[in-house]
Motif scaffolding. Structure first.
Motif, mmCIF file in Angstrom:
data_model
loop_
_atom_site.group_PDB
_atom_site.id
_atom_site.type_symbol
_atom_site.label_atom_id
_atom_site.label_comp_id
_atom_site.label_asym_id
_atom_site.label_seq_id
_atom_site.Cartn_x
_atom_site.Cartn_y
_atom_site.Cartn_z
ATOM 1 N N LEU A 128 -169.443 63.059 12.987
ATOM 2 C CA LEU A 128 -168.587 63.691 11.895
ATOM 3 C C LEU A 128 -169.184 63.385 10.405
ATOM 4 C CD1 LEU A 128 -165.166 62.994 13.106
ATOM 5 C CD2 LEU A 128 -166.020 65.421 12.607
ATOM 6 N N ALA A 129 -170.204 62.397 10.633
ATOM 7 C CA ALA A 129 -170.976 61.694 9.432
ATOM 8 C C ALA A 129 -171.305 62.623 8.353
ATOM 9 C CB ALA A 129 -171.953 60.927 9.767
ATOM 10 N N GLY A 130 -171.899 63.956 8.801
ATOM 11 C CA GLY A 130 -172.105 65.052 7.787
ATOM 12 C C GLY A 130 -171.279 65.704 7.167
ATOM 13 N N SER A 131 -170.083 65.703 7.713
ATOM 14 C CA SER A 131 -168.833 66.394 7.316
ATOM 15 C C SER A 131 -168.216 65.636 6.207
ATOM 16 C CB SER A 131 -168.008 66.896 8.483
ATOM 17 O OG SER A 131 -168.799 67.526 9.244
ATOM 18 N N LEU A 132 -168.151 64.321 6.127
ATOM 19 C CA LEU A 132 -167.109 63.518 5.393
ATOM 20 C C LEU A 132 -168.017 62.431 4.101
ATOM 21 C CD1 LEU A 132 -165.036 62.588 8.515
ATOM 22 C CD2 LEU A 132 -164.578 64.072 6.611
ATOM 23 N N ASP A 133 -167.286 62.206 2.928
ATOM 24 C CA ASP A 133 -167.772 61.528 2.156
ATOM 25 C C ASP A 133 -167.388 60.255 2.303
ATOM 26 O OD1 ASP A 133 -168.948 63.859 0.478
ATOM 27 O OD2 ASP A 133 -166.772 64.385 0.595
ATOM 28 N N ALA A 134 -166.250 59.939 2.844
ATOM 29 C CA ALA A 134 -165.882 58.579 2.904
ATOM 30 C C ALA A 134 -164.710 58.441 4.104
ATOM 31 C CB ALA A 134 -165.455 58.116 1.719
ATOM 32 N N TRP A 135 -164.492 57.263 4.278
ATOM 33 C CA TRP A 135 -163.626 56.959 5.319
ATOM 34 C C TRP A 135 -162.488 55.985 5.119
ATOM 35 C CZ3 TRP A 135 -164.731 59.465 10.274
ATOM 36 C CH2 TRP A 135 -165.825 59.928 10.279
ATOM 37 N N VAL A 136 -161.316 56.112 5.661
ATOM 38 C CA VAL A 136 -160.175 55.026 5.742
ATOM 39 C C VAL A 136 -160.089 54.692 7.352
ATOM 40 C CG1 VAL A 136 -157.708 54.523 5.459
ATOM 41 C CG2 VAL A 136 -158.997 55.881 3.678
ATOM 42 N N ALA A 137 -160.306 53.318 7.515
ATOM 43 C CA ALA A 137 -160.248 52.877 8.927
ATOM 44 C C ALA A 137 -158.815 52.333 9.216
ATOM 45 C CB ALA A 137 -161.138 51.618 8.985
ATOM 46 N N VAL A 138 -158.515 52.582 10.222
ATOM 47 C CA VAL A 138 -156.948 52.319 10.402
ATOM 48 C C VAL A 138 -157.019 51.543 11.728
ATOM 49 C CG1 VAL A 138 -156.078 53.825 9.110
ATOM 50 C CG2 VAL A 138 -156.003 54.490 11.579
ATOM 51 N N GLY A 139 -156.035 50.815 12.164
ATOM 52 C CA GLY A 139 -155.828 49.788 13.323
ATOM 53 C C GLY A 139 -154.775 50.723 14.220
ATOM 54 N N LEU A 140 -154.921 50.345 15.632
ATOM 55 C CA LEU A 140 -153.933 50.890 16.519
ATOM 56 C C LEU A 140 -153.524 49.716 17.410
ATOM 57 C CD1 LEU A 140 -155.793 54.034 17.750
ATOM 58 C CD2 LEU A 140 -154.057 53.950 16.194
ATOM 59 N N ASP A 141 -152.213 49.982 17.788
ATOM 60 C CA ASP A 141 -151.669 48.729 18.655
ATOM 61 C C ASP A 141 -151.850 49.185 20.018
ATOM 62 O OD1 ASP A 141 -150.746 47.570 16.665
ATOM 63 O OD2 ASP A 141 -148.927 48.884 16.401
ATOM 64 N N GLY A 142 -151.515 48.303 20.988
ATOM 65 C CA GLY A 142 -151.450 48.443 22.319
ATOM 66 C C GLY A 142 -152.619 47.500 23.012
ATOM 67 N N GLU A 143 -152.673 47.898 24.400
ATOM 68 C CA GLU A 143 -153.685 47.075 25.325
ATOM 69 C C GLU A 143 -155.177 47.365 25.029
ATOM 70 O OE1 GLU A 143 -152.877 47.649 29.407
ATOM 71 O OE2 GLU A 143 -152.492 49.723 29.329
ATOM 72 N N ARG A 144 -155.230 48.410 24.614
ATOM 73 C CA ARG A 144 -156.621 49.240 24.359
ATOM 74 C C ARG A 144 -156.891 49.336 22.728
ATOM 75 N NH1 ARG A 144 -155.256 54.520 26.807
ATOM 76 N NH2 ARG A 144 -157.413 55.081 26.600
ATOM 77 N N ALA A 145 -156.094 48.372 22.084
ATOM 78 C CA ALA A 145 -156.102 48.595 20.576
ATOM 79 C C ALA A 145 -157.684 48.290 20.081
ATOM 80 C CB ALA A 145 -155.262 47.744 19.889
ATOM 81 N N ARG A 146 -157.847 48.878 18.773
ATOM 82 C CA ARG A 146 -159.052 48.566 18.167
ATOM 83 C C ARG A 146 -158.506 48.445 16.675
ATOM 84 N NH1 ARG A 146 -164.797 50.272 18.276
ATOM 85 N NH2 ARG A 146 -164.272 51.795 20.050
ATOM 86 N N GLY A 147 -159.081 47.268 16.245
ATOM 87 C CA GLY A 147 -158.295 46.888 14.698
ATOM 88 C C GLY A 147 -159.243 47.563 13.677
ATOM 89 N N ALA A 184 -158.123 65.662 3.596
ATOM 90 C CA ALA A 184 -158.104 64.381 4.434
ATOM 91 C C ALA A 184 -158.323 65.009 5.776
ATOM 92 C CB ALA A 184 -156.823 63.682 4.252
ATOM 93 N N LEU A 185 -158.966 64.353 6.687
ATOM 94 C CA LEU A 185 -159.129 64.849 8.106
ATOM 95 C C LEU A 185 -158.732 63.183 8.809
ATOM 96 C CD1 LEU A 185 -160.461 66.069 10.482
ATOM 97 C CD2 LEU A 185 -162.433 64.885 10.263
ATOM 98 N N VAL A 186 -157.750 63.588 9.759
ATOM 99 C CA VAL A 186 -157.016 62.659 10.560
ATOM 100 C C VAL A 186 -157.302 62.772 11.975
ATOM 101 C CG1 VAL A 186 -155.046 61.445 11.261
ATOM 102 C CG2 VAL A 186 -155.155 62.437 8.938
ATOM 103 N N CYS A 187 -158.095 61.774 12.596
ATOM 104 C CA CYS A 187 -158.803 61.969 13.978
ATOM 105 C C CYS A 187 -158.902 60.870 14.620
ATOM 106 C CB CYS A 187 -160.011 62.946 13.627
ATOM 107 S SG CYS A 187 -161.162 61.985 12.738
ATOM 108 N N GLY A 188 -159.469 61.022 15.886
ATOM 109 C CA GLY A 188 -159.866 59.765 16.586
ATOM 110 C C GLY A 188 -158.888 59.422 17.911
ATOM 111 N N SER A 189 -157.679 59.944 17.760
ATOM 112 C CA SER A 189 -156.953 59.387 18.924
ATOM 113 C C SER A 189 -155.357 60.344 18.672
ATOM 114 C CB SER A 189 -156.661 57.785 18.956
ATOM 115 O OG SER A 189 -155.638 57.597 19.796
ATOM 116 N N PHE A 190 -154.937 60.626 19.645
ATOM 117 C CA PHE A 190 -153.735 61.173 19.854
ATOM 118 C C PHE A 190 -152.804 60.321 19.377
ATOM 119 C CE2 PHE A 190 -155.002 63.978 23.182
ATOM 120 C CZ PHE A 190 -154.211 64.958 23.111
#
Length: 455
Positions: A366-385, A424-430
């Protein structure tokens, strides 16, 4: 055709036990109970689920007149959505079972195009619980219990077409206790590495485990691992592969489909609208449906494809796009669709991913499609901060504007920064898409034209 069932063996316990007479639990209470009752959330294998399915009578008679099972790494949901829309437009009664859900568990089971209500789902869970405890108790995962409940509900209705989406893998997925009249494999790529590994040939072999001897096998990609075709050939399944037995051709305003029926007669449909979903999957749905003995009508197909919707897949809400893509293959498709839609302002990605997903691959796609990013954390046993994800983004040369503890917090921040010309593009996980979709629906101020649409 008949949707006969597999995994049959001797079982001396009585089928179709009565549901317990204790006070009924609510749907939420049942879901909470199911989450606690098995030691692990994913426990691949058919022995336990088949035993309970046998007690429910699901392995004795067909659950529907025709049954299509859909497996694959990406494209399952859109293929199921188009199968359902096309079948209903042709007048068939339908039942579809998919996973996971975005906002409500009820989304997983649709009966004649409508989400199953709480009462129907609770009745299904009650019957599964009675069967589970009839004789020697059998432990079931959340997904296994939900799948059996959905299959029991479908069996009570006996629709003309049931469409089942495989949850994980194929060969050992709970859905695979039933023999499909038509098996569909959409794509094969790396995902769920902890359970399926990283070897594409092995992954393809697992996906192809839904195919059955002598039954049609519809392969929705021309670049599948050789193992998929190998399994089909070993079974003697009749193979219908994209760009071989069926094709799709695009032009400026529409597209055309060419396929063959079960007797080898050529079929042609032209002037088909873009459904806003992958055309390979649309072509696959058309081929699978005709092999399920549905006589396709060109005008009916046009109407169905023009009206089909699927939340969370290239779903546009004003200048926000929500897509559940969470692996490099899905992200590559998403980037291609975004490239078809010029943006005069900035395009900012809101990304939240689980720790066991290939974040680097998704970001690179997706790098060539976006100008910048907002990184968000997810909860749960497989979480990534958020900090971990932001570090990964920056290591790939990406600009991170903000870090947020949750998708909703990230959406709040991004909404205050977006201009009308930005997207805005929201993606990465259900999970990411579900939380932002819920946030969107609960916003106190919403403009009238903020409506769900596919693009």
């Amino acid at each position: 055709m008949s949707s006969k069932t597999s995994a049959k063996s001797a079982d001396d316990e009585s089928p179709m036990p009565e549901a317990p007479s204790s006070p009924a639990l609510s749907l939420d209470a049942w879901l909470a109970r199911l989450e606690r009752q098995h030691p692990v959330s994913i426990d691949l294998g058919l022995e336990r689920v088949a035993r309970v399915g046998r007690r429910l009578g699901l392995l004795d008679t067909p659950v529907a007149t025709r049954l299509i099972t859909v497996a694959g790494t990406n494209g399952k949901g859109s293929t199921v959505a188009m199968l359902e829309a096309l079948a209903r437009a042709h007048g068939l009664s339908t039942a579809t079972y998919t996973s996971p859900h975005l906002l409500r568990y009820n989304e997983r089971l649709r009966l004649d195009g409508q989400e199953a209500d709480d009462t129907t789902l609770v009745r299904g869970f009650e019957r599964v619980e009675a069967a589970r405890l009839s004789g020697e108790p059998v432990s079931l995962t959340y997904f296994e219990a939900g799948t059996l409940a959905a299959l029991w509900i479908i069996a009570q209705r006996q629709p003309e077409l049931a469409i089942l989406e495989v949850g994980l893998g194929g060969r050992l997925d709970a859905v695979n206790i039933l023999d499909a009249d038509v098996g569909v494999v959409t794509t094969v790529a790396q995902d769920h590495a902890a359970f399926l590994g990283t070897d594409l040939e092995n992954i393809g072999r697992e996906k192809a485990g839904i195919l059955r001897a002598g039954r049609p096998a519809v392969l929705g990609s021309s670049v599948l691992p050789a193992s998929v075709r190998g399994v089909a050939d070993a079974l003697g399944a009749r193979v219908y592969m994209l760009d071989e037995q069926f094709h799709r051709c695009e032009d400026a305003d529409a597209w055309a489909w060419e396929g063959i029926d079960a007797n080898g007669h050529p079929l042609h449909l032209k002037g088909l609208p873009d459904p806003g979903l992958p055309l390979d999957n649309a072509a696959t749905a058309l081929q699978a449906l005709t092999l399920a003995d549905v006589a396709l009508d060109e005008m009916v197909c046009r109407k169905a494809l023009a009206e089909v919707t699927l939340p969370g897949r290239m779903q546009w809400l004003s200048n926000w796009c929500l897509d559940v893509g969470h692996n490099p293959h899905a992200a590559t498709y998403l980037a291609a669709r975004l490239a078809e839609r010029p943006c005069t302002g900035r395009r900012i990605g809101l990304l939240g991913m689980l720790a066991d997903k290939d974040a680097e691959g998704v970001i690179d796609a997706l790098a060539g499609s976006l100008d910048a990013w907002v990184a968000v954390g997810l909860d749960g046993e497989r979480a990534r901060g958020a900090e971990d994800l932001a570090a990964t983004l920056e290591s790939r040369g990406q600009r991170v504007l903000h870090r947020a503890a949750s998708p909703a917090e990230g959406a709040d921040w991004l909404a205050s920064e977006l201009r009308e010309v930005d997207e805005a593009l929201v993606c990465g996980s259900f999970f990411t898409v579900a939380e932002v979709l819920s946030w969107w629906k609960s916003r106190p101020q919403r403009r009238e034209h903020d409506e769900i649409r596919n693009a």
